[in-house]
Design an enzyme around this catalytic site. Structure first.
Site, PDB file in Angstrom:
ATOM      1  N   ALA A   1       0.985  -1.135  -0.273  1.00  0.00           N
ATOM      2  CA  ALA A   1      -0.037  -0.301  -0.077  1.00  0.00           C
ATOM      3  C   ALA A   1       0.983   1.110  -0.005  1.00  0.00           C
ATOM      4  O   ALA A   1       1.715   1.553   0.932  1.00  0.00           O
ATOM      5  CB  ALA A   1      -0.809  -0.008   1.172  1.00  0.00           C
TER       6      ALA A   1
ATOM      7  N   GLU B   1       2.603  19.234   2.557  1.00  0.00           N
ATOM      8  CA  GLU B   1       3.667  18.626   2.100  1.00  0.00           C
ATOM      9  C   GLU B   1       3.765  18.539   0.513  1.00  0.00           C
ATOM     10  O   GLU B   1       5.032  18.774   0.245  1.00  0.00           O
ATOM     11  CB  GLU B   1       3.254  17.146   2.456  1.00  0.00           C
ATOM     12  CG  GLU B   1       4.199  16.244   1.734  1.00  0.00           C
ATOM     13  CD  GLU B   1       3.793  14.691   2.253  1.00  0.00           C
ATOM     14  OE1 GLU B   1       4.539  13.742   1.622  1.00  0.00           O
ATOM     15  OE2 GLU B   1       2.664  14.440   3.088  1.00  0.00           O
ATOM     16  N   ARG B   2       2.769  18.729  -0.184  1.00  0.00           N
ATOM     17  CA  ARG B   2       2.883  18.774  -1.642  1.00  0.00           C
ATOM     18  C   ARG B   2       3.549  19.921  -2.102  1.00  0.00           C
ATOM     19  O   ARG B   2       4.196  20.133  -3.061  1.00  0.00           O
ATOM     20  CB  ARG B   2       1.665  18.376  -2.403  1.00  0.00           C
ATOM     21  CG  ARG B   2       1.369  16.831  -2.137  1.00  0.00           C
ATOM     22  CD  ARG B   2      -0.262  16.521  -2.569  1.00  0.00           C
ATOM     23  NE  ARG B   2      -0.331  15.290  -2.124  1.00  0.00           N
ATOM     24  CZ  ARG B   2      -1.289  14.531  -2.411  1.00  0.00           C
ATOM     25  NH1 ARG B   2      -2.554  15.197  -2.312  1.00  0.00           N
ATOM     26  NH2 ARG B   2      -1.669  13.079  -2.023  1.00  0.00           N
TER      27      ARG B   2
END
Length: 377
Positions: free
Chosen positions: A131, A243-244
């Site tokens: 995952a 975060e991105r």
């Protein structure tokens, strides 16, 4: 076009960061790449210099500075120096919000001073062998037993995995509740049953330790639950935009640096009696890259000062800037010819380090899915 996003305070902070990099990182980075890990002392030095947790309240050792542009300054300067080893961005931009926004007063007092001083290095364990981007598919479990949670499972691709003293682990605490059954548990170094696997042999960013983590009946105190039980997925989604954006900032700064180095190379390198940059094809390539970088810069700077950075806007910034970085570095390496294939040239190292940018933090394909859904499709 001059950038207007930074004030005099940000520029002064940038000078401090550059001085720190010149003294504490650049002289050691090549050795760290060979070792596959940075010296722990660089974390303590960064804490002493005020580069860690500067957004944390002064009561816990921070400076109480909430302006995200200071995060961008640090990220940009590290990217420009090719300093991929010290994962200060992960520590500050990704893990920091969890430890300031979700912690109890007791947890703040226990963890934040070390977070700011560099005595506590942090990681977040999301990805599993089965995952990656599908966080809803995680199989790591935590079962309540008295005053503890009993944690079992495996994580992989964990940045700071070897050095970390504190790991935020994403675990399923209610198997029948779907996304509402996911919680965040803080696992600390030395807890019985918590083991680290290999320091993974990556294509690039070799100075940054990335590991497998194993949890076998780890008894995590209930006092180490982060936030509310069952709200872990919501917390992860809430923090993903910053975060991105952090990844986008690093990608764009890295691409701009490689472009500047390549432009200088094309002005000096001679072929057939003239600079290679004077050939029309090469000049057009450089013109295209300069234009795309300028467009990316305007967009990212707007994101830095946006009062409400949406999930889809952050996804746009992340996929556009990381794909741009990959494209810029590839074309710049081509312009270097055979020298571009030599690791002694910065463009070769940048080529290897940049490749993961379109993968971690959510792949380009996931970013497009996020954007597409926001369009009602």
């Amino acid at each position: 076009m001059d950038r207007t996003v930074f004030t005099a305070d940000h520029l002064a902070f940038a000078e401090l960061v550059r001085a720190f990099i010149d003294k504490e990182i650049t002289p050691h980075h090549e050795r760290w790449e060979s070792d596959g890990i940075v010296d722990r002392g660089v974390w303590r030095a960064a804490g002493a210099a005020g580069l860690l947790g500067f957004f944390v309240d002064e009561r816990y050792g921070g400076a109480g500075v909430s302006d995200r542009r200071f995060h961008a300054v640090l990220t940009e300067e590290l990217a420009r120096a090719g300093a991929s080893g010290p994962a200060f961005g992960l520590h500050n931009d990704i893990i920091g919000p969890y430890l300031t926004d979700l912690t109890t007063e007791e947890q703040k007092q226990r963890w934040l001073p070390g977070f700011c001083s560099g005595e506590i290095v942090t990681a977040v364990a999301m990805s599993e062998p089965g995952a990656g981007s599908d966080l809803a598919g995680i199989t790591t479990t935590a079962v309540r037993d008295g005053d503890d949670w009993v944690l079992n499972g495996q994580k992989t691709f964990i940045s700071n995995g070897i050095l970390a003293d504190l790991v935020i682990v994403v675990a399923r605490t209610d198997p029948g509740a779907g996304r509402r059954g996911i919680s965040l548990l803080v696992v600390e170094r030395g807890m019985p049953g918590f083991e680290r696997g290999r320091n993974l042999d990556k294509l690039g960013q070799k100075a940054q330790d990335t590991a497998e983590l194993f949890f076998a009946d780890v008894r995590v105190p209930a006092a180490n639950l982060l936030g509310a039980e069952g709200e872990g997925f919501a917390y992860l989604m809430r923090n993903l935009p910053l975060e991105r954006l952090s990844i986008a900032v690093a990608a764009l700064a890295g691409a701009e640096t490689v472009f500047a180095q390549t432009l200088d190379y094309c002005r000096q390198r001679q072929a057939f009696g003239r600079p290679i940059g004077s050939f029309q094809h090469n000049r057009f390539v450089l013109a295209e890259l300069a234009t795309e970088l300028r467009l990316g810069r305007v967009f990212v700077d707007q994101c830095l000062v946006a009062p409400d950075l949406t999930t889809e806007t952050a996804a746009m910034a992340k996929w556009w800037c990381t794909e741009l970085q990959k494209r810029v570095v590839d074309r710049c390496l081509q312009l270097h010819g055979g020298y571009g294939y030599m690791r002694e040239y910065p463009v070769a190292r940048a080529y290897l380090d940049a490749r993961v940018q379109t993968i971690y933090g959510g792949t380009t394909e996931i970013m497009k899915e996020v954007i597409g859904r926001s369009l009602g499709l």
